[in-house]
Design a protein around this motif. Sequence first.
Motif, PDB file in Angstrom:
ATOM      1  N   VAL A 192      20.290 -29.247  -4.525  1.00  0.00           N
ATOM      2  CA  VAL A 192      20.680 -28.104  -4.542  1.00  0.00           C
ATOM      3  C   VAL A 192      20.422 -27.186  -5.789  1.00  0.00           C
ATOM      4  O   VAL A 192      20.560 -27.814  -6.736  1.00  0.00           O
ATOM      5  N   GLY A 193      19.854 -26.041  -5.892  1.00  0.00           N
ATOM      6  CA  GLY A 193      19.627 -25.316  -7.076  1.00  0.00           C
ATOM      7  C   GLY A 193      19.943 -23.780  -6.908  1.00  0.00           C
ATOM      8  O   GLY A 193      18.932 -23.158  -6.906  1.00  0.00           O
ATOM      9  N   PRO A 194      21.021 -23.465  -6.617  1.00  0.00           N
ATOM     10  CA  PRO A 194      21.451 -22.010  -6.653  1.00  0.00           C
ATOM     11  C   PRO A 194      20.934 -21.140  -7.985  1.00  0.00           C
ATOM     12  O   PRO A 194      21.071 -21.755  -9.227  1.00  0.00           O
ATOM     13  N   HIS A 195      20.446 -20.093  -7.872  1.00  0.00           N
ATOM     14  CA  HIS A 195      19.962 -19.027  -8.950  1.00  0.00           C
ATOM     15  C   HIS A 195      20.195 -17.577  -8.737  1.00  0.00           C
ATOM     16  O   HIS A 195      20.134 -17.202  -7.498  1.00  0.00           O
ATOM     17  N   TYR A 196      20.742 -17.169  -9.689  1.00  0.00           N
ATOM     18  CA  TYR A 196      21.018 -15.451  -9.467  1.00  0.00           C
ATOM     19  C   TYR A 196      20.717 -14.652 -10.815  1.00  0.00           C
ATOM     20  O   TYR A 196      20.401 -15.225 -11.845  1.00  0.00           O
ATOM     21  N   GLY A 197      20.350 -13.449 -10.285  1.00  0.00           N
ATOM     22  CA  GLY A 197      19.792 -12.489 -11.602  1.00  0.00           C
ATOM     23  C   GLY A 197      19.598 -11.079 -11.062  1.00  0.00           C
ATOM     24  O   GLY A 197      20.370 -10.684 -10.110  1.00  0.00           O
ATOM     25  N   THR A 198      18.528 -10.306 -11.432  1.00  0.00           N
ATOM     26  CA  THR A 198      18.396  -9.077 -11.127  1.00  0.00           C
ATOM     27  C   THR A 198      16.843  -8.810 -10.633  1.00  0.00           C
ATOM     28  O   THR A 198      16.154  -9.757 -11.172  1.00  0.00           O
ATOM     29  N   ALA A 199      16.705  -7.740 -10.002  1.00  0.00           N
ATOM     30  CA  ALA A 199      15.192  -7.426  -9.433  1.00  0.00           C
ATOM     31  C   ALA A 199      15.034  -6.008  -9.604  1.00  0.00           C
ATOM     32  O   ALA A 199      16.080  -5.162  -9.667  1.00  0.00           O
ATOM     33  N   LYS A 200      13.617  -5.783  -9.927  1.00  0.00           N
ATOM     34  CA  LYS A 200      13.305  -4.239  -9.935  1.00  0.00           C
ATOM     35  C   LYS A 200      11.960  -4.299  -8.933  1.00  0.00           C
ATOM     36  O   LYS A 200      11.123  -5.110  -9.262  1.00  0.00           O
ATOM     37  N   GLY A 201      11.884  -3.177  -8.364  1.00  0.00           N
ATOM     38  CA  GLY A 201      10.218  -3.080  -7.650  1.00  0.00           C
ATOM     39  C   GLY A 201      10.242  -1.717  -7.413  1.00  0.00           C
ATOM     40  O   GLY A 201      10.921  -0.576  -7.394  1.00  0.00           O
ATOM     41  N   ASN A 202       8.844  -1.170  -7.264  1.00  0.00           N
ATOM     42  CA  ASN A 202       8.306  -0.008  -7.252  1.00  0.00           C
ATOM     43  C   ASN A 202       7.019   0.110  -6.143  1.00  0.00           C
ATOM     44  O   ASN A 202       6.316  -0.710  -6.254  1.00  0.00           O
ATOM     45  N   PHE A 203       7.231   1.011  -5.066  1.00  0.00           N
ATOM     46  CA  PHE A 203       6.343   0.837  -3.934  1.00  0.00           C
ATOM     47  C   PHE A 203       5.871   2.293  -3.586  1.00  0.00           C
ATOM     48  O   PHE A 203       6.672   3.221  -3.798  1.00  0.00           O
ATOM     49  N   ASP A 204       4.598   2.617  -3.505  1.00  0.00           N
ATOM     50  CA  ASP A 204       4.006   3.725  -3.126  1.00  0.00           C
ATOM     51  C   ASP A 204       3.064   3.968  -1.928  1.00  0.00           C
ATOM     52  O   ASP A 204       2.515   2.746  -1.579  1.00  0.00           O
ATOM     53  N   GLY A 205       3.408   4.911  -1.197  1.00  0.00           N
ATOM     54  CA  GLY A 205       2.385   5.263  -0.078  1.00  0.00           C
ATOM     55  C   GLY A 205       1.600   6.697  -0.275  1.00  0.00           C
ATOM     56  O   GLY A 205       2.403   7.696  -0.315  1.00  0.00           O
ATOM     57  N   LYS A 206       0.349   6.525  -0.030  1.00  0.00           N
ATOM     58  CA  LYS A 206      -0.340   7.756  -0.143  1.00  0.00           C
ATOM     59  C   LYS A 206      -0.941   8.289   0.992  1.00  0.00           C
ATOM     60  O   LYS A 206      -1.788   7.488   1.710  1.00  0.00           O
ATOM     61  N   THR A 207      -1.201   9.620   1.359  1.00  0.00           N
ATOM     62  CA  THR A 207      -1.922  10.098   2.711  1.00  0.00           C
ATOM     63  C   THR A 207      -3.099  10.657   2.162  1.00  0.00           C
ATOM     64  O   THR A 207      -3.231  10.979   0.939  1.00  0.00           O
ATOM     65  N   ASP A 208      -3.841  10.888   3.124  1.00  0.00           N
ATOM     66  CA  ASP A 208      -5.099  11.435   2.872  1.00  0.00           C
ATOM     67  C   ASP A 208      -5.134  12.952   2.770  1.00  0.00           C
ATOM     68  O   ASP A 208      -6.183  13.597   2.360  1.00  0.00           O
ATOM     69  N   ARG A 209      -4.095  13.527   3.288  1.00  0.00           N
ATOM     70  CA  ARG A 209      -3.830  14.919   3.441  1.00  0.00           C
ATOM     71  C   ARG A 209      -2.486  15.040   2.753  1.00  0.00           C
ATOM     72  O   ARG A 209      -1.583  14.379   2.659  1.00  0.00           O
ATOM     73  N   THR A 210      -2.243  16.605   2.710  1.00  0.00           N
ATOM     74  CA  THR A 210      -0.848  16.872   2.031  1.00  0.00           C
ATOM     75  C   THR A 210      -0.002  16.968   3.378  1.00  0.00           C
ATOM     76  O   THR A 210      -0.306  17.570   4.411  1.00  0.00           O
ATOM     77  N   LEU A 211       1.177  16.625   3.220  1.00  0.00           N
ATOM     78  CA  LEU A 211       2.046  16.441   4.326  1.00  0.00           C
ATOM     79  C   LEU A 211       2.906  17.910   4.363  1.00  0.00           C
ATOM     80  O   LEU A 211       3.112  18.429   3.206  1.00  0.00           O
ATOM     81  N   THR A 212       3.200  18.245   5.617  1.00  0.00           N
ATOM     82  CA  THR A 212       4.004  19.696   5.542  1.00  0.00           C
ATOM     83  C   THR A 212       5.388  19.242   5.620  1.00  0.00           C
ATOM     84  O   THR A 212       5.907  18.163   5.530  1.00  0.00           O
ATOM     85  N   SER A 213       6.276  20.137   5.528  1.00  0.00           N
ATOM     86  CA  SER A 213       7.670  20.242   5.035  1.00  0.00           C
ATOM     87  C   SER A 213       8.270  19.398   6.473  1.00  0.00           C
ATOM     88  O   SER A 213       9.267  18.359   6.146  1.00  0.00           O
ATOM     89  N   PHE A 214       7.919  19.737   7.475  1.00  0.00           N
ATOM     90  CA  PHE A 214       8.357  19.092   8.822  1.00  0.00           C
ATOM     91  C   PHE A 214       8.041  17.462   8.505  1.00  0.00           C
ATOM     92  O   PHE A 214       8.814  16.813   8.771  1.00  0.00           O
TER      93      PHE A 214
END
Length: 263
Positions: A192-214
């Motif tokens: 058994v080997g428990p470990h603990y710390g911190t994480a950071k992540g960045n995710f992006d999604g791009k559309t082919d067109r501009t989204l409306t407010s709705f």
Amino acid sequence: MKKNLLSALVILFNICVAFAQTTTSVSGSNSLVSINEASLIKKNNVKISLTSLAFKNYQFQYERSLTKRIGVVVGYSFISKGSIAFKRQLSELTSDNEDNKKILDNAQLGYSAFTPEVRIYLGEGYGKGFYIAPFYRNLKYDITDVTFTFKSDLGPQEDIDMGGKLTANTFGLQLGAQFNLGKHIILDWWIVGPHYGTAKGNFDGKTDRTLTSFEQAELQKELDDIDLPLGDIEAKANRNGATIKISGPWGGIRSGISLGYRF
């Protein structure tokens, strides 16, 4: 009388010289044996994890004994980019929303981890017996094609695929035992080997067109339904798609069996 004394001294001197030579010879022989025994100790080994192969996770280790009780280990593991294992179960944990249970259906995951550790052997030593091992772990995840579905002005619904990277740094303590299976083959059991710390992540999604407010509002609803035990999640829809930022605690448990070659 003087001649007899001189003869006695000569005999005594010869005995002493002979004894000294014998002692030196025996001592030198013992040292030679000790040196030969030390040179026969195999202080290196390489290993591959057997239990992680079921998850297409390839884990390799190199170990070097510095002293009888102390050894250093460097490990590297990776998962080639591909479909996420148990993705259906993971999707069901993310949300109660039926639509969101499909967000990982097309997802692709790549993974790598670098793990140095210091082993302290409590048993036989030189890489054999029970051990404790403080370790550091750097993990990197590359995730793509995570799909979010939202209502569109152009039709009943539309998809946006998101991807990005997450990095975690953790510290832990491994308990284990290493045994000889033969002259060169070894078995390493990570109990058994428990470990603990911190994480950071960045995710992006791009559309082919501009989204409306709705459309942005509908996409934001889907993003707000994300429910993962990853600390703070900041998800925002925008006119070009969406962004997700993750930060917070990260942990896990190392356990398994490795097979190795000692040399």
